[in-house]
Design a protein around this motif. Structure first.
Motif, short mmCIF file in Angstrom:
data_model
loop_
_atom_site.label_atom_id
_atom_site.label_comp_id
_atom_site.label_asym_id
_atom_site.label_seq_id
_atom_site.Cartn_x
_atom_site.Cartn_y
_atom_site.Cartn_z
N GLY A 87 47.22 33.13 36.20
CA GLY A 87 46.97 34.52 36.54
C GLY A 87 47.46 34.93 37.92
O GLY A 87 48.53 34.53 38.37
N GLU A 134 35.62 37.78 36.26
CA GLU A 134 35.45 39.16 35.82
C GLU A 134 34.31 39.27 34.80
O GLU A 134 34.12 38.37 33.99
N SER A 142 38.63 43.95 44.50
CA SER A 142 38.87 44.72 43.28
C SER A 142 38.62 46.18 43.58
O SER A 142 37.72 46.51 44.36
N TYR A 172 29.99 43.49 38.39
CA TYR A 172 31.23 42.92 38.89
C TYR A 172 31.63 43.54 40.23
O TYR A 172 31.91 42.83 41.20
N GLY A 208 43.41 37.98 33.82
CA GLY A 208 41.99 38.18 33.57
C GLY A 208 41.71 38.59 32.14
O GLY A 208 42.27 38.02 31.19
#
Length: 247
Positions: A16, A94, A141, A154, A191
């Motif tokens: 990833g 995630e 994020s 999250y 993800g």
């Protein structure tokens, strides 16, 4: 933006986003440490890909949500290369499409161990071990800046590390060490978006992005590479958003 002769540790770099970051840094001349927790074959493939770029690479199996795992990966890096110049705190987990009312205590404890406790102590160890004029980058994020349905847990678990990076930038500034946070939006091909079952959710997010597409792992890796370069020597304590304008 050469990184020749420098050593880069990227946590969670067997696949990833972490994989893309590590190979981008290797492509710019950095010797690299591939950290993984379970997938030995994927880590070996990344190591081979990095070595094919002409740099030295090692793999270290370590759970960096645990203090002993963090210690292990830093010890292995110093043993192999003698120094650490770049640390990218990338490893994370995630969990989306979960309403606040449906979050369990087990969900909370797991997400905060992986996304908050782990990166906190990675940064603590980086602060202790990184060479003068080094570079530390954390990966956050845009769920921390763009409230969305189903990302309460999250997003909350990703907030703390960005704040810590700003404090650490003050503490490490006298040594010439920069500390910054990259804040990606949704990343295509990484993800949860490696699973076709999430295609409908992905398309709903694309509609929120002004440039009309999700980011790629290479997009984010390029931002990290800039922040770890000499060209970014005056940038520290910042949160650089790379989400196509969603924020």
């Amino acid at each position: 933006m050469t990184l020749q002769g420098r050593t880069a540790l990227v946590t969670g770099s067997s696949k990833g986003l972490g994989r893309a970051i590590l190979l981008r840094l290797a492509g710019q001349g950095a010797n690299v440490v591939v950290n993984y927790s379970r997938d030995e074959n994927a880590a070996a493939e990344v190591q081979a890909a990095a070595e094919a770029l002409g740099v030295r690479a090692i793999t270290v199996a370590a759970d960096v949500s645990q203090l002993d795992g963090i210690q292990k990966v830093f010890d292995a890096t110093i043993a192999a290369f003698g120094r650490i110049d770049i640390v990218v705190a990338n490893a994370g987990m995630e969990k989306v499409n979960v309403a606040v009312t449906d979050v369990t205590e087990e969900d909370f404890d797991l997400l905060f161990r992986v996304n908050t406790k782990g990166p906190y102590f990675v940064l603590r160890e980086a602060a202790r071990r990184i060479a003068d004029n080094g570079r530390i980058v954390t990966i956050s994020s845009n769920t921390t800046t763009v409230p969305q349905l189903g990302v309460g847990l999250y997003g909350t678990s990703k907030v703390a590390t960005g704040y810590l990076a700003r404090v650490l930038a003050l503490e490490l500034g006298p040594r010439g060490v920069t500390v910054n946070t990259v804040v990606p939006g949704p990343i295509d091909g990484a993800g949860i978006f490696t699973d076709p079952a999430n295609d409908e959710y992905k398309q709903s997010l694309v509609a929120m992005v002004p440039i009309g597409r999700l980011g790629t792992t290479e997009d984010v890796a390029a931002v990290v590479a800039f922040l770890t370069s000499d060209d970014a020597g005056l940038i520290t304590g910042q949160q650089l958003v790379a989400d196509g304008g969603m924020h």
